[in-house]
Design a protein around this motif. Structure first.
Motif, PDB file in Angstrom:
ATOM      1  N   THR A   4      10.153  31.388  23.864  1.00  0.00           N
ATOM      2  CA  THR A   4       9.398  29.837  23.667  1.00  0.00           C
ATOM      3  C   THR A   4       9.439  29.617  25.310  1.00  0.00           C
ATOM      4  O   THR A   4      10.209  29.878  26.044  1.00  0.00           O
ATOM      5  N   LEU A   5       7.980  29.059  25.667  1.00  0.00           N
ATOM      6  CA  LEU A   5       7.790  28.478  27.007  1.00  0.00           C
ATOM      7  C   LEU A   5       7.990  26.952  26.816  1.00  0.00           C
ATOM      8  O   LEU A   5       7.610  26.458  25.889  1.00  0.00           O
ATOM      9  N   VAL A   6       8.829  26.553  27.915  1.00  0.00           N
ATOM     10  CA  VAL A   6       9.126  25.178  28.146  1.00  0.00           C
ATOM     11  C   VAL A   6       8.799  24.835  29.462  1.00  0.00           C
ATOM     12  O   VAL A   6       8.942  25.249  30.475  1.00  0.00           O
ATOM     13  N   THR A   7       8.009  23.559  29.484  1.00  0.00           N
ATOM     14  CA  THR A   7       7.633  22.844  30.815  1.00  0.00           C
ATOM     15  C   THR A   7       8.541  22.012  31.313  1.00  0.00           C
ATOM     16  O   THR A   7       9.441  21.450  30.652  1.00  0.00           O
ATOM     17  N   LEU A   8       8.919  22.054  32.417  1.00  0.00           N
ATOM     18  CA  LEU A   8       9.983  21.571  33.032  1.00  0.00           C
ATOM     19  C   LEU A   8       9.755  20.167  33.698  1.00  0.00           C
ATOM     20  O   LEU A   8       8.678  20.173  34.400  1.00  0.00           O
ATOM     21  N   ASP A  12      14.978  18.984  35.144  1.00  0.00           N
ATOM     22  CA  ASP A  12      15.309  20.111  34.643  1.00  0.00           C
ATOM     23  C   ASP A  12      15.839  21.177  35.595  1.00  0.00           C
ATOM     24  O   ASP A  12      15.817  22.351  35.741  1.00  0.00           O
ATOM     25  N   VAL A  58       7.120  26.360  34.532  1.00  0.00           N
ATOM     26  CA  VAL A  58       7.489  26.736  33.036  1.00  0.00           C
ATOM     27  C   VAL A  58       8.401  27.845  32.960  1.00  0.00           C
ATOM     28  O   VAL A  58       8.525  28.428  33.975  1.00  0.00           O
ATOM     29  N   LEU A  61      12.166  30.851  27.403  1.00  0.00           N
ATOM     30  CA  LEU A  61      13.632  30.999  26.848  1.00  0.00           C
ATOM     31  C   LEU A  61      13.534  31.991  25.811  1.00  0.00           C
ATOM     32  O   LEU A  61      12.584  32.078  25.107  1.00  0.00           O
ATOM     33  N   SER A  63      14.329  32.832  22.254  1.00  0.00           N
ATOM     34  CA  SER A  63      14.525  31.866  21.325  1.00  0.00           C
ATOM     35  C   SER A  63      15.777  31.931  20.701  1.00  0.00           C
ATOM     36  O   SER A  63      16.332  31.026  19.895  1.00  0.00           O
ATOM     37  N   PRO A  68      17.486  31.013  29.447  1.00  0.00           N
ATOM     38  CA  PRO A  68      16.151  31.318  30.377  1.00  0.00           C
ATOM     39  C   PRO A  68      16.128  32.556  30.983  1.00  0.00           C
ATOM     40  O   PRO A  68      17.217  33.341  31.248  1.00  0.00           O
TER      41      PRO A  68
END
Length: 156
Positions: A4-8, A12, A58, A61, A63, A68
């Protein structure tokens, strides 16, 4: 492995710090920054790094575990009309060769295209053949050489 990609955001900073310090320790020759430059950085400096105007930071993670496993930043180019830049790409060695770098690169490319950038540019050390091959597999080509550093570009 599902990623999963997460924008910070600057809030963060702890996540970014852990990945960035791991990257600088594991692959010191791959980055312009040095571990010694960042290991003692305070919260304000980390928040500032995640607050580059117009940039997108970005993390990838795992999942399954929520851990990370990779990071990247997309920034508007400092040169007018040049497009966008991909910087700070790193994937944890335990997660390499599983498509994580491609997901991170595609995330930045999608962001840059949506912002109207005509191309994505990056710099890589000429001797970092593994990174060069990764970038080439993802549509980048060498556009210029300056000493030990190559500039690679990909149209969007």
């Amino acid at each position: 492995m599902t990623v999963t990609l997460v924008t910070l955001s600057s809030d963060d900073w702890r996540v970014w710090r852990s990945l960035r310090l791991a990257a600088l320790a594991e692959a010191p020759e791959a980055f312009g920054s040095r571990l010694a430059d960042w290991v003692g950085a305070d919260e304000g400096r980390w928040r500032e790094r995640l607050s580059i105007p117009g940039a997108m930071d970005v993390v990838a993670l795992d999942s399954g575990t929520g851990s990370p496993i990779g990071m990247v930043t997309g920034t508007p180019s400092a040169r007018p009309g040049a497009g966008a830049e991909l910087i700070s790409l790193w994937v944890d060695p335990a997660a390499r060769r599983r498509g994580v770098a491609t997901l991170l690169i595609d995330g930045v490319a999608t962001w840059a295209a949506a912002a109207g950038a005509p191309r994505l540019e990056l710099s890589v050390m000429a001797q970092n053949e593994s990174a060069r091959r990764t970038y080439e597999r993802n549509g980048f080509a060498v556009a210029a050489s300056s000493g030990d550093e190559l500039t690679m570009t990909r149209g969007l």
